[in-house]
Motif scaffolding. Structure first.
Motif, PDB file in Angstrom:
ATOM      1  N   LEU A  61       0.295   7.645  -6.532  1.00 32.33           N
ATOM      2  CA  LEU A  61      -0.903   8.248  -6.784  1.00 32.33           C
ATOM      3  C   LEU A  61      -0.955   9.692  -7.141  1.00 32.33           C
ATOM      4  O   LEU A  61      -0.039  10.435  -6.488  1.00 32.33           O
ATOM      5  CB  LEU A  61      -1.782   8.080  -5.898  1.00 32.33           C
ATOM      6  CG  LEU A  61      -2.348   6.455  -5.530  1.00 32.33           C
ATOM      7  CD1 LEU A  61      -3.160   6.580  -4.123  1.00 32.33           C
ATOM      8  CD2 LEU A  61      -3.222   5.996  -6.597  1.00 32.33           C
ATOM      9  N   PRO A  62      -1.740  10.359  -7.855  1.00 30.18           N
ATOM     10  CA  PRO A  62      -1.874  11.861  -8.106  1.00 30.18           C
ATOM     11  C   PRO A  62      -2.134  12.530  -6.725  1.00 30.18           C
ATOM     12  O   PRO A  62      -2.767  11.878  -5.918  1.00 30.18           O
ATOM     13  CB  PRO A  62      -2.967  12.222  -9.196  1.00 30.18           C
ATOM     14  CG  PRO A  62      -3.630  10.632  -9.174  1.00 30.18           C
ATOM     15  CD  PRO A  62      -2.725   9.609  -8.602  1.00 30.18           C
ATOM     16  N   LYS A  63      -2.053  13.991  -6.561  1.00 22.54           N
ATOM     17  CA  LYS A  63      -2.284  14.705  -5.642  1.00 22.54           C
ATOM     18  C   LYS A  63      -3.652  14.540  -5.211  1.00 22.54           C
ATOM     19  O   LYS A  63      -4.162  14.566  -4.118  1.00 22.54           O
ATOM     20  CB  LYS A  63      -1.733  16.002  -5.794  1.00 22.54           C
ATOM     21  CG  LYS A  63      -1.835  16.835  -4.627  1.00 22.54           C
ATOM     22  CD  LYS A  63      -1.376  18.162  -4.761  1.00 22.54           C
ATOM     23  CE  LYS A  63      -1.365  19.140  -3.574  1.00 22.54           C
ATOM     24  NZ  LYS A  63      -0.869  20.451  -4.001  1.00 22.54           N
ATOM     25  N   ASP A  64      -4.537  14.535  -6.317  1.00 22.32           N
ATOM     26  CA  ASP A  64      -6.008  14.556  -6.122  1.00 22.32           C
ATOM     27  C   ASP A  64      -6.652  13.530  -5.871  1.00 22.32           C
ATOM     28  O   ASP A  64      -8.060  13.385  -5.523  1.00 22.32           O
ATOM     29  CB  ASP A  64      -6.708  15.480  -7.331  1.00 22.32           C
ATOM     30  CG  ASP A  64      -6.648  14.631  -8.517  1.00 22.32           C
ATOM     31  OD1 ASP A  64      -5.875  13.684  -8.456  1.00 22.32           O
ATOM     32  OD2 ASP A  64      -7.417  14.789  -9.287  1.00 22.32           O
ATOM     33  N   THR A  65      -5.956  12.204  -5.743  1.00 18.67           N
ATOM     34  CA  THR A  65      -6.535  11.243  -5.307  1.00 18.67           C
ATOM     35  C   THR A  65      -6.249  10.860  -3.722  1.00 18.67           C
ATOM     36  O   THR A  65      -5.111  10.867  -3.145  1.00 18.67           O
ATOM     37  CB  THR A  65      -5.899   9.794  -5.979  1.00 18.67           C
ATOM     38  OG1 THR A  65      -6.273   9.822  -7.284  1.00 18.67           O
ATOM     39  CG2 THR A  65      -6.444   8.477  -5.341  1.00 18.67           C
ATOM     40  N   GLY A 124       0.843  -1.291  -0.057  1.00 16.03           N
ATOM     41  CA  GLY A 124       0.047  -0.032   0.069  1.00 16.03           C
ATOM     42  C   GLY A 124       0.718   1.238   0.058  1.00 16.03           C
ATOM     43  O   GLY A 124       0.570   2.136  -0.608  1.00 16.03           O
ATOM     44  N   ILE A 125       1.870   1.404   0.441  1.00 15.12           N
ATOM     45  CA  ILE A 125       3.023   2.497   0.504  1.00 15.12           C
ATOM     46  C   ILE A 125       3.381   2.628  -0.766  1.00 15.12           C
ATOM     47  O   ILE A 125       3.307   3.847  -1.136  1.00 15.12           O
ATOM     48  CB  ILE A 125       3.931   2.101   1.639  1.00 15.12           C
ATOM     49  CG1 ILE A 125       3.448   1.814   3.094  1.00 15.12           C
ATOM     50  CG2 ILE A 125       4.954   3.230   1.591  1.00 15.12           C
ATOM     51  CD1 ILE A 125       3.053   3.349   3.715  1.00 15.12           C
ATOM     52  N   GLU A 126       3.764   1.676  -1.389  1.00  9.92           N
ATOM     53  CA  GLU A 126       4.446   1.902  -2.435  1.00  9.92           C
ATOM     54  C   GLU A 126       3.176   2.319  -3.480  1.00  9.92           C
ATOM     55  O   GLU A 126       3.622   3.370  -4.367  1.00  9.92           O
ATOM     56  CB  GLU A 126       4.862   0.491  -3.275  1.00  9.92           C
ATOM     57  CG  GLU A 126       6.210   0.035  -2.595  1.00  9.92           C
ATOM     58  CD  GLU A 126       6.645  -1.372  -3.101  1.00  9.92           C
ATOM     59  OE1 GLU A 126       7.817  -1.414  -3.598  1.00  9.92           O
ATOM     60  OE2 GLU A 126       5.601  -2.435  -2.867  1.00  9.92           O
TER      61      GLU A 126
END
Length: 239
Positions: free
Chosen positions: A68-72, A61-63
């Motif tokens: 992920l994009p900033k808005d997710t 999950g960390i990777e």
């Protein structure tokens, strides 16, 4: 606002789905047992919020969160408390330890909705107008608000915004936490984590991991801020 769940354990995945539907009006767009299958879904679907387990096969999950994009937005769900600091570094909305309690989940979802609103609404930028020894002027919702320092319980950083949690309301302004912290009197306010500055006068108690404020607010105590915080109260960190 929609969401997905990524959780490798079937029972935990089903329980998470049930809890989300019970405590919120989020649109649950899908549940996935691993990151690669979720990534295939994300290629063709826009997702606002991800409930993300950490220790999973193939990709952790960390990777995944780092890509992920900033808005997710991300809320970590895990059985392992040792990843909390990393989650704050990744600016996750929240970090929930299993077994997940309904009230904690509801609080985390409310925080996610708040930040999602900031991201999706073209609001006028809010700036710190002025300050003096007893209060500051904060511009929020196109008005200037006089905020007494004594009324601020804590200030929460949400990426490019801060939320002032006062005794009476919440005010959101476009500013980073470091900037507003420098404007506050150091005799009253202390930074205790990457995302939090607290008013020392509202502290009820604290331990090695959490600072408890009045009105049942619980603020995580960051590892790199812990020593300075304990020294401020003359407490030996090893006690």
């Amino acid at each position: 606002m929609n969401c997905i769940v990524i959780e490798d354990e079937p029972l935990a995945r089903t329980e998470m789905e049930t809890l989300i539907l019970e405590v919120s009006d989020l649109e649950l767009s899908g549940t996935f047992s691993n990151v690669p299958t979720a990534q295939l879904f994300l290629k063709d679907h826009k997702v606002d919020l991800i409930f993300l387990d950490i220790e999973m096969p193939l990709v952790s999950g960390i990777e995944f969160a780092e890509s992920l994009p900033k808005d997710t937005l991300v809320i970590f769900t895990t059985s392992y408390p040792q990843y909390a600091l990393k989650s704050y570094e990744l600016e996750a909305i929240d970090y929930l330890l299993k077994p997940i309690i309904k009230t904690r989940l509801s609080k985390a979802i409310s925080k996610a909705k708040l930040y999602h609103h900031l991201l999706t609404n073209d609001q006028q930028k809010n700036v710190l107008a002025s300050s003096n020894s007893e209060f500051m002027m904060i511009k929020a919702d196109r008005k200037f608000h006089k905020v007494m320092y004594a009324d601020i319980k804590f200030i929460e950083g949400l990426k490019d915004y801060v939320v002032l949690h006062t005794k009476y309301n919440k005010l959101i302004t476009a500013m980073n936490l470091k900037t507003i912290h420098l404007k506050l009197p150091s005799s009253i306010f202390h930074r205790i984590g990457k995302s939090y500055v607290i008013n020392l006068n509202h502290i009820v108690s604290f331990d090695h991991h959490t600072v408890y404020l009045d009105d049942d607010d619980e603020i995580p105590l960051g590892e790199v801020y812990k020593e300075a915080f304990f020294e401020r109260f003359g407490v030996n960190l090893k006690n």
